[in-house]
Scaffold this active site. Sequence first.
Site, PDB file in Angstrom:
ATOM      1  N   ASP A  42       0.836  -1.197   0.000  1.00  0.00           N
ATOM      2  CA  ASP A  42       0.000   0.000   0.000  1.00  0.00           C
ATOM      3  C   ASP A  42       0.872   1.249   0.000  1.00  0.00           C
ATOM      4  OD1 ASP A  42      -1.996   1.827   0.201  1.00  0.00           O
ATOM      5  OD2 ASP A  42      -2.942   0.943   1.966  1.00  0.00           O
ATOM      6  N   ASP A  43       0.825   2.010  -1.077  1.00  0.00           N
ATOM      7  CA  ASP A  43       1.570   3.267  -1.213  1.00  0.00           C
ATOM      8  C   ASP A  43       3.082   3.064  -1.328  1.00  0.00           C
ATOM      9  OD1 ASP A  43      -0.971   4.265  -0.792  1.00  0.00           O
ATOM     10  OD2 ASP A  43      -0.472   5.511   0.937  1.00  0.00           O
ATOM     11  N   CYS A  82      -6.193   4.047  -3.129  1.00  0.00           N
ATOM     12  CA  CYS A  82      -6.463   2.677  -2.670  1.00  0.00           C
ATOM     13  C   CYS A  82      -7.719   2.015  -3.224  1.00  0.00           C
ATOM     14  CB  CYS A  82      -6.563   2.655  -1.147  1.00  0.00           C
ATOM     15  SG  CYS A  82      -5.077   3.210  -0.338  1.00  0.00           S
ATOM     16  N   ARG A  86      -7.793  -1.115  -5.995  1.00  0.00           N
ATOM     17  CA  ARG A  86      -8.110  -2.495  -5.583  1.00  0.00           C
ATOM     18  C   ARG A  86      -9.293  -3.050  -6.384  1.00  0.00           C
ATOM     19  NH1 ARG A  86      -5.323  -2.869  -0.429  1.00  0.00           N
ATOM     20  NH2 ARG A  86      -4.008  -1.048  -0.686  1.00  0.00           N
ATOM     21  N   LYS A 139      -5.398  -5.676   3.818  1.00  0.00           N
ATOM     22  CA  LYS A 139      -6.297  -4.528   3.698  1.00  0.00           C
ATOM     23  C   LYS A 139      -7.292  -4.736   2.552  1.00  0.00           C
ATOM     24  CE  LYS A 139      -6.134   0.311   2.295  1.00  0.00           C
ATOM     25  NZ  LYS A 139      -5.292   1.516   2.201  1.00  0.00           N
ATOM     26  N   HIS A 141     -10.604  -2.716   1.840  1.00  0.00           N
ATOM     27  CA  HIS A 141     -10.938  -1.370   1.336  1.00  0.00           C
ATOM     28  C   HIS A 141     -11.874  -1.356   0.130  1.00  0.00           C
ATOM     29  CE1 HIS A 141      -9.348   3.027   1.562  1.00  0.00           C
ATOM     30  NE2 HIS A 141     -10.586   2.865   1.994  1.00  0.00           N
ATOM     31  N   SER A 164      -8.230   1.693   5.339  1.00  0.00           N
ATOM     32  CA  SER A 164      -6.884   2.228   5.583  1.00  0.00           C
ATOM     33  C   SER A 164      -6.587   2.302   7.075  1.00  0.00           C
ATOM     34  CB  SER A 164      -6.734   3.607   4.937  1.00  0.00           C
ATOM     35  OG  SER A 164      -6.781   3.475   3.545  1.00  0.00           O
ATOM     36  N   HIS A 222       1.521   2.253   4.058  1.00  0.00           N
ATOM     37  CA  HIS A 222       0.576   3.380   4.190  1.00  0.00           C
ATOM     38  C   HIS A 222       0.733   3.963   5.590  1.00  0.00           C
ATOM     39  CE1 HIS A 222      -3.326   5.390   4.606  1.00  0.00           C
ATOM     40  NE2 HIS A 222      -3.548   5.227   3.313  1.00  0.00           N
ATOM     41  N   ASP A 274      -0.347  -0.688  -4.703  1.00  0.00           N
ATOM     42  CA  ASP A 274      -1.676  -0.220  -5.131  1.00  0.00           C
ATOM     43  C   ASP A 274      -1.656   1.175  -5.756  1.00  0.00           C
ATOM     44  OD1 ASP A 274      -1.258   1.228  -2.744  1.00  0.00           O
ATOM     45  OD2 ASP A 274      -3.402   1.271  -2.306  1.00  0.00           O
ATOM     46  N   ASN A 275      -0.623   1.943  -5.466  1.00  0.00           N
ATOM     47  CA  ASN A 275      -0.455   3.285  -6.066  1.00  0.00           C
ATOM     48  C   ASN A 275       0.914   3.807  -5.651  1.00  0.00           C
ATOM     49  OD1 ASN A 275      -2.873   3.894  -3.667  1.00  0.00           O
ATOM     50  ND2 ASN A 275      -0.876   4.858  -3.409  1.00  0.00           N
ATOM     51  N   LYS A 295       1.234   9.393  -5.300  1.00  0.00           N
ATOM     52  CA  LYS A 295      -0.145   9.001  -4.991  1.00  0.00           C
ATOM     53  C   LYS A 295      -1.144  10.140  -5.242  1.00  0.00           C
ATOM     54  CE  LYS A 295      -2.963   7.505  -1.056  1.00  0.00           C
ATOM     55  NZ  LYS A 295      -2.926   6.855   0.265  1.00  0.00           N
TER      56      LYS A 295
HETATM   57 MG    MG Z   1      -2.704   3.055  -1.369  1.00  0.00          MG
END
Ligand code: MG
Length: 454
Positions: A42-43, A82, A86, A139, A141, A164, A222, A274-275, A295
């Site tokens: 994540d991130d 996010c 996803r 996660k 989300h 998150s 994240h 994810d980003n 992001k």
């Molecule tokens: Mg993310």
Amino acid sequence: MSAANTFRNILRISVLWAMLPLVNTTDRIQAAAPNFVIIFCDDLGYGDLGCFGHPNIRTPNLDRMAADGQKWTSFYVAAPVCTPSRAGLLTGRLPIRNGMTSPKRVVLFPDSGGGLPAEEITIAEILKDQGYNTACIGKWHLGHLPQFLPRTQGFDSYFGIPYSNDMHANGGVPLMRNEDVIERPTDQTTVTKRYTEAAVEFLKSQDAETPFFLYLPHTMPHIPIFASNDFKGRSSRGLYGDVVQELDWSVGQILQTLRDTGFSQNTLVVFTSDNGPWLSQKLNGGSAGLLRAGKGTTFEGGMRVPTIFWWPDQIKAGSVVTEMGCTTDLMATFASLAGGSIPNDRTMDSLDLTPVLQGNGPSPRKSMFYYTRGELYAVRHENYKLHLRSREPVHYGRPPIEHDPPLLYDVEVDPGEQYDIAEKNPNVVARLKRLIEEHRSGVQPAPDQLAIPL
Ligand code: MG
């Protein structure tokens, strides 16, 4: 399990038994169906791993994964934040098609009443139909209400934080097992460790007869970022480096478990993010390396992510792919390898990357459409990328900057998107504008799921 699935499994097992004298065990399983693992950070930024150029975050397990597998340098996500990212990965569709991107709200929150609609078909559901065991650890989300949790979308089990880890509600961030909250607030210092232990346990519980799909969307890195005691203070990059190094350890545990259990020859593992990095978090956010922005933006730093495919003996060790791929392509790729098919009753954005994995053909992906907040911001076709509008990380809370005339970059000679070449290339601009019109005529935005209140 439905009657049709049971019948399909019985049929598959009978066919396998009939083939038993002809082939050895490994070949038999390989011919039947490979296992799949997706490790989704994540991130995590494009520049945060040793094998993607970070000078001092140490990622020996990911470096080895890349050396033994295939590194993709132009791999994208479906959105720069996010929730829509996803949704894109799991459904093989741009989030504009299933209401998972919105001009009103960027992602889902604890006070959101929406989620991924039940009629959307996920990778887990496709594989479930092929007789797979499925697990989601991490996660989610895509909606925290019972009707949206992973077990409604093809997963047999769920363990993790449903949104998150900076979203506090009713006494802190919840940790869930299936539909129950088992800890609140979650002790986040051990979250990477506990996801890893749960993943290893899942892998060890599998047998050779039933293929499996493990979806492991990590909560880290994240913000707020946490590392366990074993990793705290280890990296010269500071806490963010510690967190990435613990994720690297986690990858090592997963791959070693696959080797130890004998599944490695028959398991495709995909590692990605994810980003892009959350740059406004400064030292607690990552790096997009040479890419522009991060992001929340549709510059490359927001949507091009560090990606590795690993499948010993099936993917050529140390190969590097500079062609395009996207997380939405995982569905078609997995379906193709598993002998299934993707839905044909709706518009899909999923292309089969199998020829690239097997080293016998080019990537079918020639274009990327960059959406955020329910709107198309940019398009890439081959080496050219056209921006209609954009956001810089510092403009996060403001309206986008409109580009009229649009900005044009050659992202192969200029991956950092520094030099606008629109004026000198009117024909390319016109061609990409036509591609946008063509794309738009095929998009029917779905009802906004992110703006639905609790
Ligand atoms: Mg993310």
